[in-house]
Scaffold this motif. Structure first.
Motif, PDB file in Angstrom:
ATOM      1  N   ILE A 109       9.681  -3.882  -6.509  1.00 23.07           N
ATOM      2  CA  ILE A 109       9.873  -2.866  -7.546  1.00 23.07           C
ATOM      3  C   ILE A 109       8.954  -1.667  -7.309  1.00 23.07           C
ATOM      4  O   ILE A 109       9.266  -0.540  -7.712  1.00 23.07           O
ATOM      5  CB  ILE A 109       9.639  -3.467  -8.961  1.00 23.07           C
ATOM      6  N   GLY A 110       7.853  -1.869  -6.623  1.00 21.65           N
ATOM      7  CA  GLY A 110       6.936  -0.775  -6.334  1.00 21.65           C
ATOM      8  C   GLY A 110       7.417   0.182  -5.267  1.00 21.65           C
ATOM      9  O   GLY A 110       6.771   1.215  -5.031  1.00 21.65           O
ATOM     10  N   THR A 111       8.551  -0.120  -4.615  1.00 25.90           N
ATOM     11  CA  THR A 111       9.025   0.719  -3.508  1.00 25.90           C
ATOM     12  C   THR A 111      10.013   1.792  -3.942  1.00 25.90           C
ATOM     13  O   THR A 111      10.461   2.571  -3.100  1.00 25.90           O
ATOM     14  CB  THR A 111       9.704  -0.129  -2.412  1.00 25.90           C
ATOM     15  N   THR A 112      10.396   1.836  -5.218  1.00 20.90           N
ATOM     16  CA  THR A 112      11.348   2.873  -5.628  1.00 20.90           C
ATOM     17  C   THR A 112      10.697   4.244  -5.416  1.00 20.90           C
ATOM     18  O   THR A 112       9.463   4.372  -5.469  1.00 20.90           O
ATOM     19  CB  THR A 112      11.744   2.727  -7.103  1.00 20.90           C
ATOM     20  N   PRO A 113      11.483   5.289  -5.172  1.00 12.94           N
ATOM     21  CA  PRO A 113      10.895   6.619  -4.970  1.00 12.94           C
ATOM     22  C   PRO A 113       9.968   7.042  -6.104  1.00 12.94           C
ATOM     23  O   PRO A 113       8.892   7.614  -5.864  1.00 12.94           O
ATOM     24  CB  PRO A 113      12.128   7.522  -4.883  1.00 12.94           C
ATOM     25  N   THR A 114      10.357   6.725  -7.340  1.00 11.27           N
ATOM     26  CA  THR A 114       9.514   7.069  -8.485  1.00 11.27           C
ATOM     27  C   THR A 114       8.212   6.299  -8.466  1.00 11.27           C
ATOM     28  O   THR A 114       7.120   6.870  -8.639  1.00 11.27           O
ATOM     29  CB  THR A 114      10.262   6.808  -9.806  1.00 11.27           C
ATOM     30  N   ASN A 115       8.299   4.992  -8.240  1.00 10.43           N
ATOM     31  CA  ASN A 115       7.104   4.154  -8.295  1.00 10.43           C
ATOM     32  C   ASN A 115       6.161   4.404  -7.124  1.00 10.43           C
ATOM     33  O   ASN A 115       4.934   4.293  -7.275  1.00 10.43           O
ATOM     34  CB  ASN A 115       7.490   2.682  -8.374  1.00 10.43           C
ATOM     35  N   LEU A 116       6.694   4.740  -5.952  1.00  8.38           N
ATOM     36  CA  LEU A 116       5.822   5.064  -4.819  1.00  8.38           C
ATOM     37  C   LEU A 116       4.931   6.257  -5.137  1.00  8.38           C
ATOM     38  O   LEU A 116       3.791   6.342  -4.657  1.00  8.38           O
ATOM     39  CB  LEU A 116       6.654   5.371  -3.571  1.00  8.38           C
ATOM     40  N   ARG A 117       5.462   7.170  -5.953  1.00  7.64           N
ATOM     41  CA  ARG A 117       4.750   8.414  -6.259  1.00  7.64           C
ATOM     42  C   ARG A 117       4.016   8.373  -7.598  1.00  7.64           C
ATOM     43  O   ARG A 117       3.337   9.338  -7.961  1.00  7.64           O
ATOM     44  CB  ARG A 117       5.742   9.584  -6.237  1.00  7.64           C
ATOM     45  N   ALA A 118       4.152   7.282  -8.317  1.00  6.17           N
ATOM     46  CA  ALA A 118       3.542   7.196  -9.649  1.00  6.17           C
ATOM     47  C   ALA A 118       2.081   6.775  -9.604  1.00  6.17           C
ATOM     48  O   ALA A 118       1.389   6.826 -10.628  1.00  6.17           O
ATOM     49  CB  ALA A 118       4.325   6.202 -10.507  1.00  6.17           C
ATOM     50  N   THR A 119       1.607   6.372  -8.438  1.00  4.81           N
ATOM     51  CA  THR A 119       0.288   5.766  -8.339  1.00  4.81           C
ATOM     52  C   THR A 119      -0.265   5.933  -6.930  1.00  4.81           C
ATOM     53  O   THR A 119       0.490   6.149  -5.977  1.00  4.81           O
ATOM     54  CB  THR A 119       0.378   4.261  -8.677  1.00  4.81           C
ATOM     55  N   GLN A 120      -1.578   5.805  -6.815  1.00  6.67           N
ATOM     56  CA  GLN A 120      -2.216   5.754  -5.499  1.00  6.67           C
ATOM     57  C   GLN A 120      -2.327   4.317  -4.994  1.00  6.67           C
ATOM     58  O   GLN A 120      -2.733   4.097  -3.854  1.00  6.67           O
ATOM     59  CB  GLN A 120      -3.599   6.420  -5.560  1.00  6.67           C
ATOM     60  N   LEU A 121      -1.965   3.365  -5.828  1.00  2.16           N
ATOM     61  CA  LEU A 121      -2.011   1.957  -5.432  1.00  2.16           C
ATOM     62  C   LEU A 121      -0.951   1.648  -4.384  1.00  2.16           C
ATOM     63  O   LEU A 121       0.129   2.240  -4.371  1.00  2.16           O
ATOM     64  CB  LEU A 121      -1.771   1.060  -6.649  1.00  2.16           C
ATOM     65  N   SER A 122      -1.232   0.678  -3.527  1.00  4.21           N
ATOM     66  CA  SER A 122      -0.238   0.157  -2.605  1.00  4.21           C
ATOM     67  C   SER A 122       0.923  -0.422  -3.402  1.00  4.21           C
ATOM     68  O   SER A 122       0.736  -0.921  -4.516  1.00  4.21           O
ATOM     69  CB  SER A 122      -0.858  -0.928  -1.721  1.00  4.21           C
ATOM     70  N   PHE A 123       2.112  -0.387  -2.820  1.00  2.00           N
ATOM     71  CA  PHE A 123       3.300  -0.716  -3.616  1.00  2.00           C
ATOM     72  C   PHE A 123       3.291  -2.140  -4.147  1.00  2.00           C
ATOM     73  O   PHE A 123       3.788  -2.404  -5.245  1.00  2.00           O
ATOM     74  CB  PHE A 123       4.585  -0.434  -2.811  1.00  2.00           C
ATOM     75  N   GLU A 124       2.734  -3.097  -3.393  1.00  2.00           N
ATOM     76  CA  GLU A 124       2.711  -4.480  -3.870  1.00  2.00           C
ATOM     77  C   GLU A 124       1.819  -4.611  -5.102  1.00  2.00           C
ATOM     78  O   GLU A 124       2.142  -5.333  -6.050  1.00  2.00           O
ATOM     79  CB  GLU A 124       2.204  -5.450  -2.795  1.00  2.00           C
ATOM     80  N   PHE A 125       0.672  -3.909  -5.087  1.00  2.00           N
ATOM     81  CA  PHE A 125      -0.273  -4.006  -6.201  1.00  2.00           C
ATOM     82  C   PHE A 125       0.312  -3.370  -7.454  1.00  2.00           C
ATOM     83  O   PHE A 125       0.228  -3.935  -8.553  1.00  2.00           O
ATOM     84  CB  PHE A 125      -1.603  -3.345  -5.833  1.00  2.00           C
ATOM     85  N   TYR A 126       0.904  -2.191  -7.278  1.00  2.00           N
ATOM     86  CA  TYR A 126       1.527  -1.534  -8.432  1.00  2.00           C
ATOM     87  C   TYR A 126       2.707  -2.354  -8.938  1.00  2.00           C
ATOM     88  O   TYR A 126       2.911  -2.498 -10.149  1.00  2.00           O
ATOM     89  CB  TYR A 126       1.969  -0.119  -8.056  1.00  2.00           C
ATOM     90  N   GLY A 127       3.465  -2.920  -8.014  1.00  2.00           N
ATOM     91  CA  GLY A 127       4.583  -3.777  -8.414  1.00  2.00           C
ATOM     92  C   GLY A 127       4.130  -4.980  -9.208  1.00  2.00           C
ATOM     93  O   GLY A 127       4.779  -5.371 -10.188  1.00  2.00           O
ATOM     94  N   GLY A 128       3.004  -5.563  -8.820  1.00  2.00           N
ATOM     95  CA  GLY A 128       2.462  -6.687  -9.573  1.00  2.00           C
ATOM     96  C   GLY A 128       2.066  -6.289 -10.980  1.00  2.00           C
ATOM     97  O   GLY A 128       2.310  -7.030 -11.941  1.00  2.00           O
ATOM     98  N   LEU A 129       1.464  -5.106 -11.116  1.00  2.00           N
ATOM     99  CA  LEU A 129       1.083  -4.624 -12.452  1.00  2.00           C
ATOM    100  C   LEU A 129       2.316  -4.329 -13.305  1.00  2.00           C
ATOM    101  O   LEU A 129       2.338  -4.636 -14.501  1.00  2.00           O
ATOM    102  CB  LEU A 129       0.219  -3.370 -12.328  1.00  2.00           C
ATOM    103  N   LEU A 130       3.348  -3.736 -12.688  1.00  2.00           N
ATOM    104  CA  LEU A 130       4.580  -3.486 -13.428  1.00  2.00           C
ATOM    105  C   LEU A 130       5.202  -4.796 -13.907  1.00  2.00           C
ATOM    106  O   LEU A 130       5.680  -4.890 -15.043  1.00  2.00           O
ATOM    107  CB  LEU A 130       5.575  -2.734 -12.535  1.00  2.00           C
ATOM    108  N   ALA A 131       5.205  -5.799 -13.032  1.00  2.00           N
ATOM    109  CA  ALA A 131       5.768  -7.097 -13.401  1.00  2.00           C
ATOM    110  C   ALA A 131       4.978  -7.736 -14.533  1.00  2.00           C
ATOM    111  O   ALA A 131       5.554  -8.299 -15.481  1.00  2.00           O
ATOM    112  CB  ALA A 131       5.791  -8.020 -12.186  1.00  2.00           C
ATOM    113  N   LEU A 132       3.662  -7.643 -14.460  1.00  2.00           N
ATOM    114  CA  LEU A 132       2.807  -8.232 -15.500  1.00  2.00           C
ATOM    115  C   LEU A 132       3.092  -7.585 -16.852  1.00  2.00           C
ATOM    116  O   LEU A 132       3.115  -8.269 -17.886  1.00  2.00           O
ATOM    117  CB  LEU A 132       1.342  -8.044 -15.119  1.00  2.00           C
ATOM    118  N   ASP A 133       3.332  -6.288 -16.848  1.00  2.00           N
ATOM    119  CA  ASP A 133       3.631  -5.573 -18.092  1.00  2.00           C
ATOM    120  C   ASP A 133       5.027  -5.914 -18.608  1.00  2.00           C
ATOM    121  O   ASP A 133       5.248  -6.006 -19.816  1.00  2.00           O
ATOM    122  CB  ASP A 133       3.510  -4.067 -17.855  1.00  2.00           C
ATOM    123  N   LEU A 134       5.957  -6.107 -17.678  1.00  2.00           N
ATOM    124  CA  LEU A 134       7.347  -6.365 -18.063  1.00  2.00           C
ATOM    125  C   LEU A 134       7.549  -7.788 -18.584  1.00  2.00           C
ATOM    126  O   LEU A 134       8.333  -8.011 -19.512  1.00  2.00           O
ATOM    127  CB  LEU A 134       8.246  -6.130 -16.845  1.00  2.00           C
TER     128      LEU A 134
END
Length: 246
Positions: A109-134
């Motif tokens: 989920i962190g690899t979408t064009p929006t999510n890649l640019r939404a954060t300085q975090l690596s995509f796996e880490f941001y994806g994990g945070l998104l999943a935790l919130d969801l």
């Protein structure tokens, strides 16, 4: 109180894949092509847990947010991961299919064009945070999914990883690079690709890797090789004959 005396924790370890296993897949497989000779297991033989309301919700979310190629990859990972779990690690059959499905659906989920640019975090880490919130509600399940997503590209030869994380690693590397090709029987590989076509997935994912490395030269993905990894994805010979399927 330690987990060994906390029945709630003990119950969730097996259910949500918290069991610690070696991070080195070769150590688990004892440097063999497989632990148990795989047999055909087709998509129709595996029940996707869409009757779980949370899985159904997340599946709809993934279809909306992910590109068609990434969504199909996520579904292939579920079927390959389930096959690997059932045939190579049958003693871990208490792992929740819902937890596995949620992880597969959200692992990129962190690899979408929006999510890649939404954060300085690596995509796996941001994806994990998104999943935790969801995934609100079951804390152990949400954290198991987040941990597996964060570490799904954490390949290496030392230390431990959760069983869920290792299963996702094995399935993603199998689909992306043809890793450990003999763990899944050929009829299974063909059937999963027919049901969830690649539609140029190898080039699509290699492009995403290069995009993240350009945006974030510090990205965790670089530990797999800044050129070796995307080149390996593009050169996935095991899946090459299916890559044009739509």
């Amino acid at each position: 109180m330690s987990s060994s005396t906390n029945p709630t924790v003990d119950n969730t370890v097996a259910l949500h894949g918290w069991t610690p296993v070696p991070r080195d897949a070769n150590a688990i497989l004892k440097s063999r092509p497989y632990l148990h000779k795989p047999t055909p297991l087709l998509v129709r033989d595996i029940k996707f847990p869409s009757d779980d309301p949370l899985v159904a919700k997340v599946q709809a979310y993934a279809k909306e947010k992910l590109s068609p190629q990434t969504y199909n990859h996520s579904m292939r990972v579920f079927y390959f991961a389930t096959t690997i779990l059932k045939q190579q690690f049958p003693f871990h059959d208490s792992l929740s299919p819902s937890t596995l499905a949620l992880t597969c659906l959200l692992h990129d989920i962190g690899t979408t064009p929006t999510n890649l640019r939404a954060t300085q975090l690596s995509f796996e880490f941001y994806g994990g945070l998104l999943a935790l919130d969801l995934l609100r509600g079951d804390q152990s399940q949400a954290e198991a999914v987040a941990e597996a997503i964060i570490r799904h590209q954490d390949l290496g030869g030392t230390g431990k990883i959760t069983l869920l994380g290792q299963i996702i690693q094995l399935a993603t590397i199998y689909d992306n690079m043809g890793g450990h090709p003999y763990m899944v029987q050929a009829d299974t590989r063909v059937d999963v690709n027919k049901n969830f076509p690649r539609n140029g997935w190898s080039g699509c994912f290699a492009s995403t890797i290069r995009e993240e490395n350009t945006l974030k030269p510090w990205a965790h993905t670089t530990h797999l090789g800044e050129e070796d990894f995307p080149n390996g994805v593009e050169g996935n010979l095991l899946m090459a004959e299916y890559d044009g399927w739509k």
